[in-house]
Design a protein around this motif. Structure first.
Motif, mmCIF file in Angstrom:
data_model
loop_
_atom_site.group_PDB
_atom_site.id
_atom_site.type_symbol
_atom_site.label_atom_id
_atom_site.label_comp_id
_atom_site.label_asym_id
_atom_site.label_seq_id
_atom_site.Cartn_x
_atom_site.Cartn_y
_atom_site.Cartn_z
ATOM 1 N N CYS A 73 14.397 3.050 1.333
ATOM 2 C CA CYS A 73 12.999 3.352 1.011
ATOM 3 C C CYS A 73 12.642 4.749 1.503
ATOM 4 O O CYS A 73 12.780 5.047 2.678
ATOM 5 N N PRO A 74 12.184 5.627 0.586
ATOM 6 C CA PRO A 74 11.843 6.980 1.031
ATOM 7 C C PRO A 74 10.546 6.980 1.836
ATOM 8 O O PRO A 74 10.231 7.952 2.503
ATOM 9 N N ASN A 75 9.832 5.897 1.730
ATOM 10 C CA ASN A 75 8.611 5.811 2.499
ATOM 11 C C ASN A 75 8.838 4.833 3.646
ATOM 12 O O ASN A 75 9.968 4.580 4.021
ATOM 13 N N ASP A 76 7.770 4.276 4.146
ATOM 14 C CA ASP A 76 7.868 3.332 5.240
ATOM 15 C C ASP A 76 7.425 1.967 4.721
ATOM 16 O O ASP A 76 6.953 1.139 5.465
ATOM 17 N N THR A 94 11.390 -3.803 12.518
ATOM 18 C CA THR A 94 10.510 -2.922 11.765
ATOM 19 C C THR A 94 10.704 -1.481 12.237
ATOM 20 O O THR A 94 11.205 -1.234 13.336
ATOM 21 N N THR A 95 10.295 -0.554 11.389
ATOM 22 C CA THR A 95 10.467 0.854 11.751
ATOM 23 C C THR A 95 9.632 1.180 12.991
ATOM 24 O O THR A 95 10.033 1.975 13.822
ATOM 25 N N LYS A 110 -0.966 -2.524 -9.796
ATOM 26 C CA LYS A 110 -0.082 -1.486 -9.263
ATOM 27 C C LYS A 110 1.357 -1.982 -9.319
ATOM 28 O O LYS A 110 1.613 -3.161 -9.050
ATOM 29 N N ARG A 111 2.275 -1.098 -9.682
ATOM 30 C CA ARG A 111 3.684 -1.488 -9.677
ATOM 31 C C ARG A 111 4.208 -1.400 -8.251
ATOM 32 O O ARG A 111 4.097 -0.351 -7.616
ATOM 33 N N VAL A 129 15.509 -1.080 3.660
ATOM 34 C CA VAL A 129 14.650 -0.360 4.600
ATOM 35 C C VAL A 129 15.054 1.111 4.651
ATOM 36 O O VAL A 129 14.219 2.010 4.586
ATOM 37 N N ASP A 145 0.829 -1.214 0.000
ATOM 38 C CA ASP A 145 0.000 0.000 0.000
ATOM 39 C C ASP A 145 0.858 1.256 0.000
ATOM 40 O O ASP A 145 0.486 2.278 -0.551
ATOM 41 N N LYS A 146 2.016 1.154 0.673
ATOM 42 C CA LYS A 146 2.857 2.344 0.796
ATOM 43 C C LYS A 146 3.887 2.447 -0.319
ATOM 44 O O LYS A 146 4.481 3.496 -0.527
ATOM 45 N N CYS A 147 4.140 1.344 -1.019
ATOM 46 C CA CYS A 147 5.209 1.325 -2.012
ATOM 47 C C CYS A 147 4.840 2.138 -3.247
ATOM 48 O O CYS A 147 3.748 1.999 -3.791
ATOM 49 N N ALA A 148 5.763 2.997 -3.667
ATOM 50 C CA ALA A 148 5.536 3.807 -4.859
ATOM 51 C C ALA A 148 6.394 3.312 -6.021
ATOM 52 O O ALA A 148 6.516 3.990 -7.033
ATOM 53 N N ALA A 149 7.018 2.139 -5.846
ATOM 54 C CA ALA A 149 7.836 1.543 -6.909
ATOM 55 C C ALA A 149 8.919 2.490 -7.425
ATOM 56 O O ALA A 149 9.196 2.543 -8.600
ATOM 57 N N CYS A 150 9.542 3.224 -6.510
ATOM 58 C CA CYS A 150 10.572 4.169 -6.943
ATOM 59 C C CYS A 150 11.866 3.445 -7.301
ATOM 60 O O CYS A 150 12.711 3.977 -7.998
#
Lengths: 245, 139, 561
Positions: free
Chosen positions: C530-533, C541-542, C510-511, C527, C485-490
């Motif tokens: 990743c610019p996100n979480d 885990t974070t 979704k990619r 980890v 859900d949080k991954c933006a496939a960057c």
């Protein structure tokens, strides 16, 4: 851009349609709109977008990550006017191809950056503390940022930004500064969209300068990889021998 | 006036620096009790976000310790750490904090004495910087 | 709400003499989620483990925190107790209050106690967020690699090939045997060293499972337990071999004196190893004076080399038996244990003379018209005496080999300040390195007698055979996973992974990034990239690490004056 009922907003013009009375003088991150639009462009058709130099750099960051297919995006180069350049304290305002507008040179300095770095660190901290205290965590800066790629923002994660309401605390701005360090194209959209008037572009510029000094890297070039994603290979490892071995 | 005792958070990688810290313990090398070690598998897994979170919540100093460059258990993990942490330090500087509050260093599993030295030096340095001003800026 | 049990270990006096364990227990019982807080004299003892087990069952605990020593040695033990009591072993959290607290703050009991509390609070806050995990497996290359073709390496290889395991034996010299080639006989029973060596070499050579690489050095090592890729340099040519386990048996060398006691200037002054060669020739030894602790037990090289006293006793007996006279000038005779004490008594009864000297007043060696004179201050007589000799034998310690540094670096295994290799734990994990799948035996670890070397070699071979015979190694459940859900496939994670374990895939339109768990080694580099979480590592885990930071802030900054 087109003016309708006194408001200026982006406009989509289809092939064969009369563009009518359009304006190009309003600073607006069309790439942010394109990135929202792109997933819906499932018909495989191409899209042309008016691109200033910063838009061009933002596009490069998108192409680099494989978000847009390069052959589906056509750039219409727009040179910024003096007022726009002044507003962004932009040092690099001329797109690679100028289709619209008169090219003007960039500005070398950002007065606020200079002023801040001339301050003592205590004064500088007081300045930012005053500024960040105004933040009401509206997320306009991230929503309007062309190179914030995530749908869900890490700054909404309570691990990193306490859920204590507003203002959100220093980590909000520090983490955002870090995330943009290798991709901010200095379009100034964050600063323009900030309802609290925090000089966010200045913070971007300060970090960008450090980043460039350390790694000789500036975002917005499709051919270069962020140094945060490369190893130290090719760089000297001298002086880091373990004493024991 | 009581002497300022900084609160310090340290991230140590499982393979080198945490083992180095263990060796310092086994060797009974004495050091100030201000440093709290969090074990991670590799220094490359230390999100800069952790460091910024800790600093913005008032922690006086953050240490990130990894294997020596070239000795990473995961080959190139510490290369990334070596790139990231300086950026964190610059951001600290840009907003008016002392970049010395964050330090990256390398300690191998055999370097108990180096671990001690790093801790003693860092505690001393952060003590000299005084309390993290953000401790009072809790908004 | 989790049900956490906290167990604080006294570790005898190791923790309790500095940290007030009772106070930490009282504090721990007030922490959120803690159902029970208790203490044990030794949590790792059968009694301690039993009480933890019972407490888990009685209090229906679902998270266990032990505050004791280091997870690097004791974590598996406590994890298994959790499993026995029906709690997933990944719901266990270790807090180190010995190596990281009591031992290093011995003079500050009050501060150490406060720190121990904070460390426990951090551990509890992480434990509350732990999740049960299941482990993966990876296959094992059924081959072993032994580095060093001396007694240790030969014995280990002989054992491995006897178990049917293909073994690469790497020796940097042109012949096998190492130091054993120079030794006449082995203490205490004076067995012929060359017979032992020949038997071992024959045993190894007779096996088609043994692959001997002479004139070969280790050049590069990558991989991990079960799957090491090793690059050898065989007489200038690169060669690649694969191994499931590696044994380090690189041995040691004897210390060469730098002019002490007339070495190099007075004829007849030789080292023990040189004397071994003399004895091998059968030459009459004549009048011999042995000087012990030459270059050891002194500033700069403080350790006792352990084998030199017994070697001198053995050789002195040989001298006496060959009709010569023998005098051992020593600081203390270290010949503890049944057979060794018998050797000492035997030497004494057969007429070997013993004179004790002090480090502050070492013997002096003079050249005489015929032979050598050793002038020694005899503590017992309280006077300076002179002993005439044909030979003065300097008993020098074993020191680490220069290239052990390189071997250590390539294998990423630690050495102590004298250059000897460090085991994972002298009592709990002997002959093992902390790095899984790499083992150690013989004098590369510490000066060892032939008998000890062979025991260690057999131990190392037995341990190295475990993963090979099992055919699989369990992968600790510390691998990464993606919150789609949080991954933006960057793609930052894809680039950052040193093992190419992550790819971008299309999932539900979704990619997103996807982790290949058999390839993931659990470093967590993704980890931080990743610019996100979105990217998370099991057990780190974070949220878990974030909770530890929050806990430190709470207990160090908010609740202290």
């Amino acid at each position: 851009m087109r003016e309708e009922h006194g408001n200026v907003g982006p406009v989509m013009i289809s092939k064969g349609e009369d563009p009518g009375d359009v304006r190009t003088d309003v600073p607006y991150q069309l790439i942010t709109i394109l990135s929202n639009l792109y997933p819906w462009m499932t018909d495989g058709k191409k899209i042309a977008v008016v691109t200033r130099k910063c838009d061009e750099k933002a596009l490069a960051e998108f192409f680099k990550r494989g978000y847009f297919a390069r052959d589906r995006v056509i750039q219409i180069g727009l040179a910024c006017n003096r007022e726009q350049i002044r507003q962004c304290r932009c040092s690099d305002p001329v797109p690679s191809v100028v289709d619209i507008g008169e090219p003007h040179g960039g500005l070398d300095t950002d007065a606020l950056s200079e002023k801040l770095m001339a301050m003592s660190s205590e004064e500088r901290l007081r300045f930012w503390e005053y500024q960040f205290r105004k933040c009401n965590k509206c997320f306009a800066c991230t929503t309007n940022c062309p190179v914030c790629f995530c749908d869900e923002c890490v700054l909404e994660e309570r691990t990193f930004v306490p859920e204590r309401g507003v203002p959100p605390g220093m980590s909000f701005h520090m983490i955002r500064a870090y995330h943009l360090s290798d991709k901010c194209i200095e379009c100034g959209e964050c600063e323009r969209s900030c309802p609290a008037g925090i000089p966010l572009l200045t913070l971007r510029k300060l970090v960008a300068r450090d980043f460039k000094e350390m790694y000789g890297f500036s975002p917005g070039d499709e051919k270069t990889v962020s140094p945060l994603l490369t190893t130290l290979e090719g760089e000297s490892l001298d002086g880091d021998e373990c004493d024991e071995c | 006036m009581t002497e300022f005792k900084p609160t310090i958070l340290a991230f140590c990688c499982n393979w080198c620096s945490y083992a180095g810290a263990d060796l310092a313990g086994v060797s009974r090398l004495q050091m100030p009790p201000n440093v709290h070690v969090v074990r991670v598998m590799c220094s490359a897994s230390v999100k800069p976000e952790y460091v910024m979170k800790a600093i913005s919540q008032g922690i006086d100093g953050v240490l990130v310790l990894g294997c020596h460059v070239g000795d990473c258990h995961y080959m190139t993990g510490n290369h990334r750490t070596a790139k990231r942490m300086p950026v964190v330090q610059k951001i600290l500087k840009d907003i008016g904090l002392n970049e010395k509050r964050v330090r990256l260093d390398w300690v191998s599993a055999a370097e108990g004495e180096k671990f001690q030295k790093v801790i003693v030096d860092f505690v001393d340095e952060v003590a000299k910087l005084g309390p993290n001003p953000l401790k009072e800026v809790r908004f | 709400m989790p049900r956490i049990g906290v167990f604080i270990c006294h570790c005898g006096h190791n923790i309790a003499s500095t940290v007030s364990v009772e106070e930490v227990v009282r504090f721990a019982s007030t922490l959120p989620g803690v159902i029970v807080a208790d203490h044990n004299l030794y949590s790792c003892s059968e009694e301690g483990l039993d009480s933890i087990r019972k407490s888990i069952e009685q209090n229906k605990l679902d998270r266990v925190v032990v505050a004791a020593c280091t997870p690097r040695t004791h974590e598996p033990l406590f994890r298994s107790v959790c499993e026995q009591a029906g709690v997933n072993k990944y719901l266990f959290e270790f807090v180190n209050i010995r190596e990281h607290c009591s031992w290093i703050h011995a003079k500050e009991p009050a501060n150490a106690t406060e720190k121990a509390k904070r460390l426990v609070a951090m551990g509890v806050s992480k434990a509350a967020l732990l999740e049960p995990q299941t482990e993966g497996e990876s296959s094992v290359t059924p081959t072993a690699l032994v580095i060093g073709g001396g007694l240790a390496g030969l014995r280990a290889t002989a054992s491995l090939v006897a178990q049917g395991i293909d073994t690469h034996l790497v020796e940097k010299e042109s012949r096998l045997g190492g130091l054993l080639n120079d030794i006449s006989a082995l203490a205490p029973y004076s067995e012929d060293a060359s017979t032992l060596l020949k038997e071992l070499v024959d045993e190894v050579k007779a096996s088609n499972k043994a692959h001997i690489h002479l004139n070969t050095k280790l050049q590069g090592v990558t991989g991990f337990v079960g799957n090491f890729n090793v690059v050898l340099n065989e007489a200038g040519k690169e060669k690649e071999v694969r191994a499931g386990a590696i044994i380090v048996a690189t041995g040691a060398r004897d210390f060469i004196p730098t002019g002490e006691y007339g070495y190099g200037s007075v004829p007849g002054v030789i080292t023990q190893l040189e004397f071994e060669r003399v004895l091998k020739t059968g030459e009459k030894p004549g009048r011999v004076v042995f000087i012990q602790c030459v270059g050891s037990r002194q500033p700069g090289r403080e350790y006792c080399s352990r084998i030199c006293c017994n070697t001198s006793l053995k050789n002195a007996l040989k001298v006496v038996e060959a009709g010569g006279t023998a005098t051992i000038v020593h600081r203390d005779i270290m010949s503890s244990g049944t057979v060794w004490e018998e050797l000492y008594r035997n030497a004494s009864e057969k007429g070997v003379q013993f004179i004790r000297y002090m480090l502050s007043d070492p013997p002096r060696i003079h050249k005489k018209a015929t032979g050598i004179a050793a002038e020694v201050y005899d503590e017992a007589l309280g006077e300076r005496i002179e002993v005439d000799a044909d030979r003065v034998v300097l008993a020098t310690p074993l020191v680490s080999r220069v290239d052990s540094a390189e071997v250590g670096k390539l294998l990423k295994v630690p050495r102590d300040k004298h250059g000897f290799f460090l085991e994972a734990h002298v009592k709990l994990r002997p002959v093992e390195f902390a790095t899984d799948g790499v083992f150690i035996c013989g004098s590369a670890r510490w000066p060892s007698s032939a008998k000890e070397t062979m025991s260690q070699a057999l131990g190392a071979a037995a341990k190295a055979a475990i993963p090979i015979k099992r055919g699989k190694v369990v992968i600790e459940a510390i691998t990464a996973w993606v919150d789609a859900d949080k991954c933006a496939a960057c793609g930052n994670c894809v680039v950052s992974c040193p093992y190419e374990a992550i790819e971008i895939v299309e999932q539900d339109g979704k990619r997103v990034a996807k982790v290949n768990e058999t390839q993931c080694k659990g470093c967590g580099a993704c980890v931080a990239a990743c610019p996100n979480d979105a990217m998370q590592q099991r057990g780190f885990t974070t949220r878990q690490l974030g909770a530890m930071i929050d806990s430190l802030v709470k207990h160090a900054l908010e609740e202290s004056p």
